[in-house]
Motif scaffolding. Structure first.
Motif, PDB file in Angstrom:
ATOM      1  N   GLN A  80       0.766  -1.378   0.259  1.00  0.00           N
ATOM      2  CA  GLN A  80      -0.104  -0.461   0.336  1.00  0.00           C
ATOM      3  C   GLN A  80       0.638   0.600  -0.228  1.00  0.00           C
ATOM      4  N   ALA A  81       2.077   1.047   0.844  1.00  0.00           N
ATOM      5  CA  ALA A  81       2.619   2.090   1.191  1.00  0.00           C
ATOM      6  C   ALA A  81       3.231   2.401  -0.536  1.00  0.00           C
ATOM      7  N   ALA A  82       4.224   1.404  -0.984  1.00  0.00           N
ATOM      8  CA  ALA A  82       4.442   2.396  -2.760  1.00  0.00           C
ATOM      9  C   ALA A  82       3.122   2.395  -3.579  1.00  0.00           C
ATOM     10  N   ARG A  83       2.232   1.996  -3.434  1.00  0.00           N
ATOM     11  CA  ARG A  83       0.894   2.040  -4.186  1.00  0.00           C
ATOM     12  C   ARG A  83       0.814   3.816  -3.861  1.00  0.00           C
ATOM     13  N   LEU A  84       0.832   3.759  -2.935  1.00  0.00           N
ATOM     14  CA  LEU A  84       0.318   5.594  -2.530  1.00  0.00           C
ATOM     15  C   LEU A  84       2.358   6.754  -3.008  1.00  0.00           C
ATOM     16  N   LYS A  85       3.004   5.899  -2.656  1.00  0.00           N
ATOM     17  CA  LYS A  85       3.956   6.427  -3.430  1.00  0.00           C
ATOM     18  C   LYS A  85       4.238   7.155  -5.067  1.00  0.00           C
ATOM     19  N   GLN A  86       3.667   5.523  -5.634  1.00  0.00           N
ATOM     20  CA  GLN A  86       3.480   6.135  -6.853  1.00  0.00           C
ATOM     21  C   GLN A  86       2.742   6.693  -7.379  1.00  0.00           C
ATOM     22  N   GLY A 104       0.775  18.509 -11.665  1.00  0.00           N
ATOM     23  CA  GLY A 104       0.746  19.326 -11.681  1.00  0.00           C
ATOM     24  C   GLY A 104      -0.244  19.672 -10.195  1.00  0.00           C
ATOM     25  N   ALA A 105      -0.849  18.942  -9.332  1.00  0.00           N
ATOM     26  CA  ALA A 105      -1.722  19.002  -9.107  1.00  0.00           C
ATOM     27  C   ALA A 105      -1.361  19.884  -7.780  1.00  0.00           C
ATOM     28  N   GLY A 106      -2.497  20.205  -7.319  1.00  0.00           N
ATOM     29  CA  GLY A 106      -2.596  21.114  -5.976  1.00  0.00           C
ATOM     30  C   GLY A 106      -2.335  20.867  -4.574  1.00  0.00           C
ATOM     31  N   ALA A 107      -2.110  21.350  -3.571  1.00  0.00           N
ATOM     32  CA  ALA A 107      -1.362  20.995  -2.521  1.00  0.00           C
ATOM     33  C   ALA A 107      -2.899  20.188  -2.044  1.00  0.00           C
ATOM     34  N   ALA A 108      -3.615  20.392  -2.516  1.00  0.00           N
ATOM     35  CA  ALA A 108      -4.792  19.424  -1.779  1.00  0.00           C
ATOM     36  C   ALA A 108      -5.462  18.383  -2.015  1.00  0.00           C
ATOM     37  N   LEU A 109      -4.250  17.674  -2.448  1.00  0.00           N
ATOM     38  CA  LEU A 109      -4.398  16.715  -3.282  1.00  0.00           C
ATOM     39  C   LEU A 109      -3.235  16.278  -2.208  1.00  0.00           C
ATOM     40  N   ILE A 110      -1.994  16.323  -2.990  1.00  0.00           N
ATOM     41  CA  ILE A 110      -0.669  16.547  -2.377  1.00  0.00           C
ATOM     42  C   ILE A 110      -0.154  16.052  -0.753  1.00  0.00           C
ATOM     43  N   GLN A 111      -0.823  17.432  -0.387  1.00  0.00           N
ATOM     44  CA  GLN A 111      -0.303  17.046   1.862  1.00  0.00           C
ATOM     45  C   GLN A 111      -1.028  15.783   2.181  1.00  0.00           C
ATOM     46  N   PRO A 112      -2.268  15.801   1.592  1.00  0.00           N
ATOM     47  CA  PRO A 112      -3.245  14.876   2.832  1.00  0.00           C
ATOM     48  C   PRO A 112      -2.481  13.476   2.244  1.00  0.00           C
ATOM     49  N   LEU A 113      -2.348  13.610   0.884  1.00  0.00           N
ATOM     50  CA  LEU A 113      -1.154  12.301   0.731  1.00  0.00           C
ATOM     51  C   LEU A 113       0.452  11.553   0.915  1.00  0.00           C
ATOM     52  N   GLN A 114       0.916  12.567   1.582  1.00  0.00           N
ATOM     53  CA  GLN A 114       2.120  12.640   2.378  1.00  0.00           C
ATOM     54  C   GLN A 114       2.091  12.159   3.853  1.00  0.00           C
TER      55      GLN A 114
END
Length: 101
Positions: free
Chosen positions: A26-32, A41-51
């Motif tokens: 699951q961690a590997a899939r989330l990193k991909q 170029g997605a916004g921070a609203a998508l990237i921050q919760p994923l990180q």
């Protein structure tokens, strides 16, 4: 599932708890997914919760690995002794051709 089947098919993990291998995949899939979002170029609203989710999952993996390894000897303890390198050499004869006496 009947009571008999429950007693036959017992598992070592809790019902709602993912295994270590599942967490790693699951961690590997989330990193991909994170790499794809950054590439698009997605916004921070998508990237921050994923990180944050990746960090939480990596912490859970580290915790599970530490729990699986168990407590080891503490090298800083005063009574700790390092294992001797040649501990078994006196119990077994050396390898090679047998010599006749």
């Amino acid at each position: 599932m009947s009571r008999h089947e429950e007693s036959v098919y017992r598992t070592s993990k809790k019902p709602g708890e993912p295994s270590l291998a599942e967490m790693k995949s699951q961690a590997a899939r989330l990193k991909q997914d994170l790499d794809q979002f950054k590439g698009r170029g997605a916004g921070a609203a998508l990237i921050q919760p994923l990180q944050e989710r990746i960090r939480d999952l990596e912490a859970a993996i580290a915790h599970a690995q530490a729990a699986k390894a168990g407590p080891g000897p503490d090298p800083d303890a005063p009574d700790y002794r390092r294992p001797a390198a040649g501990a078994t050499s006196s119990r077994f004869p050396p390898r090679g051709k047998p010599t006749r006496v």
